[in-house]
Write an enzyme that holds these catalytic residues in place. Structure first.
Site, PDB file in Angstrom:
ATOM      1  N   CYS A   1      16.488   0.407   0.128  1.00  0.00           N
ATOM      2  CA  CYS A   1      16.677  -0.783   0.956  1.00  0.00           C
ATOM      3  C   CYS A   1      18.126  -1.241   0.972  1.00  0.00           C
ATOM      4  O   CYS A   1      18.455  -2.225   1.609  1.00  0.00           O
ATOM      5  CB  CYS A   1      15.801  -1.915   0.454  1.00  0.00           C
ATOM      6  SG  CYS A   1      14.090  -1.432   0.339  1.00  0.00           S
TER       7      CYS A   1
ATOM      8  N   ALA B   1       0.801  -1.229   0.000  1.00  0.00           N
ATOM      9  CA  ALA B   1       0.000   0.000   0.000  1.00  0.00           C
ATOM     10  C   ALA B   1       0.832   1.277   0.000  1.00  0.00           C
ATOM     11  O   ALA B   1       0.436   2.292  -0.573  1.00  0.00           O
ATOM     12  CB  ALA B   1      -0.930   0.011   1.213  1.00  0.00           C
TER      13      ALA B   1
HETATM   14  N1  PLP Z   1       9.144  -5.207  -3.913  1.00  0.00           N
HETATM   15  C1  PLP Z   1       9.507  -4.061  -4.490  1.00  0.00           C
HETATM   16  C2  PLP Z   1       9.733  -4.020  -5.962  1.00  0.00           C
HETATM   17  C3  PLP Z   1       9.690  -2.910  -3.703  1.00  0.00           C
HETATM   18  O1  PLP Z   1      10.082  -1.770  -4.290  1.00  0.00           O
HETATM   19  C4  PLP Z   1       9.469  -2.993  -2.328  1.00  0.00           C
HETATM   20  C5  PLP Z   1       9.700  -1.820  -1.449  1.00  0.00           C
HETATM   21  O2  PLP Z   1      10.576  -1.012  -1.696  1.00  0.00           O
HETATM   22  C6  PLP Z   1       9.061  -4.230  -1.775  1.00  0.00           C
HETATM   23  C7  PLP Z   1       8.910  -5.313  -2.613  1.00  0.00           C
HETATM   24  C8  PLP Z   1       8.834  -4.387  -0.316  1.00  0.00           C
HETATM   25  O3  PLP Z   1       7.597  -3.836   0.056  1.00  0.00           O
HETATM   26  P1  PLP Z   1       7.337  -3.488   1.589  1.00  0.00           P
HETATM   27  O4  PLP Z   1       8.142  -2.270   1.895  1.00  0.00           O
HETATM   28  O5  PLP Z   1       5.862  -3.242   1.675  1.00  0.00           O
HETATM   29  O6  PLP Z   1       7.752  -4.675   2.372  1.00  0.00           O
END
Ligand code: PLP
Length: 375
Positions: free
Chosen positions: A321, A198
């Site tokens: 990340c 979300a």
């Molecule tokens: N997958 C992708 C391509 C993303 O960009 C992200 C978040 O940066 C995620 C998964 C992870 O989502 P969440 O932050 O809701 O765990």
């Protein structure tokens, strides 16, 4: 402040915050409770699920709320391997997936699975032919993202789905960056599992969803507990987050064309402005309207990010990340060291104004002209 990091997360519009506040303070019942307050909360969860499912074009029964995109990715991958346990334990994925997929697959390798990681070309592209070449008799799952979070490149999920039609191999796509940015429905995409989150579309953090349909059976549970989410994802439903997710989806759908046109306009404007900076390189030339990856070869991205931060401009060095580490995406694309180290990601949202982009262009130019490049 000039916020240009919408691929990392997004602000929550006032309507979303209001919908959430009403749940926290008024409609706070536990959806499992047997009295009116509980029944209202259950109804809210059901209505919210219908809104998110509607945006994907799937049935409510095929959509499960999760705590985030990361959980959805992990759940889909493990569920597919469980369903296809008689097919084999080979996984095909790409070297440029989000770590929510990559680290899950790496863990599964330690548990006895094998994996093929497809490498992109130097524009960040992966082809369906690469997937076809990697398939084996024992391939249980292909997991390929819809839109790459660092480059904005869209992968050919539909073509991969067509490839897998006559095989038992299941298909998962991480659509966290693609949802409501590039048009698709479960039907057009053809994936068996689709992960959403979300907070990339104006919803709150801490809520996502997993679609399991097509050839996927109801996904084998990761958690054991109560009967929520058809008994497949136990835990008291985070009703405020769920309501916020649905409100964010409804708002985006209401203004989808307008928002997508605005994102594309921001990207074109940024390309035009940044092109004026000597030696600046565009990386990947992604298809998604909200992500632009650029490099100032020789100028370390961490320095760029901190200097812009001091001017109130928020952008990211590669993906948020992977702070501090060389991006696995840029490395897999085979970029030379200086270009990879100088790459920053700029991303746009409905609230982005051209002045934010003007500020970015001026700050990047100043960085380039006042700092010494790395030798
Ligand atoms: N997958 C992708 C391509 C993303 O960009 C992200 C978040 O940066 C995620 C998964 C992870 O989502 P969440 O932050 O809701 O765990």
């Amino acid at each position: 402040m000039h916020y240009l990091d919408y691929a990392a997360t997004t602000p929550v519009p006032a309507e979303v915050a209001q919908a959430m506040a009403a749940v926290l303070t008024e409609h706070y019942g536990n959806p499992s409770s047997q009295y009116e307050l509980g029944r209202r909360a259950k109804d809210l969860v059901n209505r919210s699920r219908a809104v998110v499912a509607g945006a994907l074009g799937c049935a409510s029964e095929q959509l499960f709320f999760t705590s985030c995109g990361t959980e959805g990715d992990n759940w889909a991958i493990r569920a597919a391997l469980y369903q296809n346990r008689r097919v084999g334990r080979h996984i095909v994925t790409t070297a440029v997936e989000h770590s929510a997929v990559l680290q899950c697959v790496k863990r599964l390798e330690q548990e006895g699975c094998s994996a093929t990681y497809l490498k992109p070309d130097n524009a960040g592209r992966i082809t369906a032919e690469q997937v076809a070449d990697a398939l084996r008799e024992d391939t249980a799952l292909v997991s390929i993202m819809l839109v790459n979070n660092e480059t904005g490149v869209r992968f050919p999920v539909e073509e991969v789905a067509a490839l897998l039609q006559d095989r038992p191999t299941l298909l998962h796509t991480d659509a966290v960056q693609g949802f409501l940015k590039v048009p698709f429905t479960v039907k057009t995409l053809g994936a068996d599992y689709i992960t959403l989150s979300a907070h990339k579309i104006g919803g709150p953090k801490g809520i996502g969803a997993l679609y399991a349909g097509g050839r996927a059976k109801p996904p084998q549970s990761l958690l054991y507990g109560g009967g929520q989410e058809s008994g497949l994802r136990p835990g008291t439903e985070p009703t405020a987050q769920i309501a916020g997710f649905a409100k964010a989806v409804a708002l985006r759908l209401e203004r989808l064309e307008e928002t997508l046109a605005h994102l594309s306009a921001c990207k074109s404007y940024a390309i035009e402005k940044l092109r004026a900076i000597p030696d600046l390189r565009f990386i990947g030339q992604g298809d998604a309207p909200h992500i632009l990856s650029v490099s100032l070869p020789g100028y370390p991205s961490q320095n760029i990010v901190s200097e812009l931060d001091a001017k109130g401009i928020c952008i990211s060095a590669g993906s948020a990340c992977h702070r501090g580490k060389a991006s696995h995406v840029l490395t897999a694309m085979g970029l030379d060291k200086k270009t990879a180290a100088g790459t920053v990601r700029v991303s746009f949202g409905p609230e982005t104004a051209f002045e934010d982009i003007d500020a970015l262009a001026a700050a990047l130019l100043e960085h380039k002209t006042t700092r010494f490049p790395m030798l």
